[in-house]
Design an enzyme around this catalytic site. Sequence first.
Site, short mmCIF file in Angstrom:
data_model
loop_
_atom_site.label_atom_id
_atom_site.label_comp_id
_atom_site.label_asym_id
_atom_site.label_seq_id
_atom_site.Cartn_x
_atom_site.Cartn_y
_atom_site.Cartn_z
N TYR A 107 1.02 -1.43 -0.23
CA TYR A 107 0.04 -0.15 0.30
C TYR A 107 0.42 1.43 0.28
CZ TYR A 107 -3.39 3.37 0.96
OH TYR A 107 -4.48 4.92 1.43
N ASP A 202 8.97 3.32 0.71
CA ASP A 202 8.75 3.91 1.10
C ASP A 202 8.35 3.59 2.38
OD1 ASP A 202 5.93 4.04 2.47
OD2 ASP A 202 4.91 3.88 0.60
N LYS A 230 3.37 9.83 8.24
CA LYS A 230 3.14 9.67 10.09
C LYS A 230 3.73 9.89 10.68
CE LYS A 230 0.70 6.11 7.34
NZ LYS A 230 -0.83 5.02 7.61
N1 PLP Z 1 3.15 4.12 2.59
C1 PLP Z 1 2.78 3.81 3.25
C2 PLP Z 1 3.69 2.47 3.37
C3 PLP Z 1 1.50 3.59 4.39
O1 PLP Z 1 0.88 2.74 4.87
C4 PLP Z 1 0.84 4.94 4.27
C5 PLP Z 1 -1.00 5.18 4.57
O2 PLP Z 1 -1.20 3.90 4.89
C6 PLP Z 1 1.04 5.49 2.70
C7 PLP Z 1 2.10 5.36 1.75
C8 PLP Z 1 -0.01 6.54 2.16
O3 PLP Z 1 0.25 7.82 3.31
P1 PLP Z 1 -1.07 8.90 4.05
O4 PLP Z 1 -2.07 8.49 4.68
O5 PLP Z 1 -0.08 10.12 4.45
O6 PLP Z 1 -1.59 9.62 2.26
#
Ligand code: PLP
Length: 390
Positions: A107, A202, A230
Amino acid sequence: MARGEGAWLWDVDDRRYLDLLGAWGPLMLGHAHPYLKAAAHAAVEDGSVFGMSTKWELELAQRLVKTFPSMEMVRLVNSGTEAVMTSVRLARGFTGRTLIVRFEGAYHGHVDSLLEAVGTEAPPDLTLAKAGIPPGVAQDTLTLPYNDVAALRDHFARRGTETAAVILEPITGSMGVVVAEAAFRATLRELTGHYGSVLIFDEVITGLRVARGGAQERLGVNADLTVLGKALSGGFAIGAVGGRRDIMSCLSPLGAVYQAGTYSGNPLSTRCAIATLDALGEAGLYDGLEHRGIDLAEGLRRVAAEHGIPLWVSQFGCMLGLLFLEGPVLNYREAVQADTEKYQRFFHGMLQRGILLPTSTFDAICLSTAYTSRHTDIVLSSAAETFSTW
Ligand code: PLP
């Protein structure tokens, strides 16, 4: 929910819950931490957005460059999704290629091109809704199985010179907690380097969570671009993308890859991020988080075993994944074998006993510094009670 304090949440009926969800990752310091409250109040007093760079934006960027050795330059944005989107555009602009490789079960936020993809033999992705994404967008993303060295080699042998970037969570947070294995990491680094593709980590969940320098610090591998969000500002909207100077220099205004944002680098989020980094600098803090993660994981394994329930508990630092199966789980195909109905029963049983878990079995428990061994005792006795009713 109505309010939170430390490790606890209260709902609108004033029922109290021990929060193991941690808002899906940001709350490294728990709810309403005094440092963050002070930083946020001060920022609001001074004005929350100027549309101009500030000294806090600069300070935060300088601190991130020190914290993540692979980041030579940084751009601040407003969310993980935004940072991922920028990293993908940047990789395409830098390489002049279009193809992006992602992995099953990943994700990366609600970016069109990363929600939907052309899978090689990918099983249906149970976790994501994909309506509204044009096929033309999806065809430039390819999905490979996670932790599969042979599939990676095969892809690069066929399409390496077309591949703009490979994006992955080095430790996953959306198919249980799965760590990219050493051979997989080494192959990724070797092949992306050889073919001139950009390796994007990521670290929206893992950055500042599994270590100050994220998964890269723990696993000893450097990405070309790193995406953060986050935990970076402990609960205020932020995202960041950073990496190699030659790639980052392609970003506007230095380069031709466009990026902008009214709230990017705003003083409220950046001042809270600086306060978070200060708080996370406390000696022994990450060791403490790791110990609490290990204790909780071992306790849950023990309680499940005592009740004859197959439960695969994966743990890395203060992230835990709970899958109702025997395990081990190394990829998404194995993770989706988990009994999701059992998890729902567990989730509701725990909720009735005042424990908030992630709503899906695939999402990670994220502990905070407010979480103590006293809380582990509460979780384990609630888990034992829940299992004894099955
Ligand atoms: N990348 C990862 C690994 C995530 O877990 C998330 C959100 O859960 C995101 C990107 C997206 O982040 P945001 O919810 O701040 O847009």
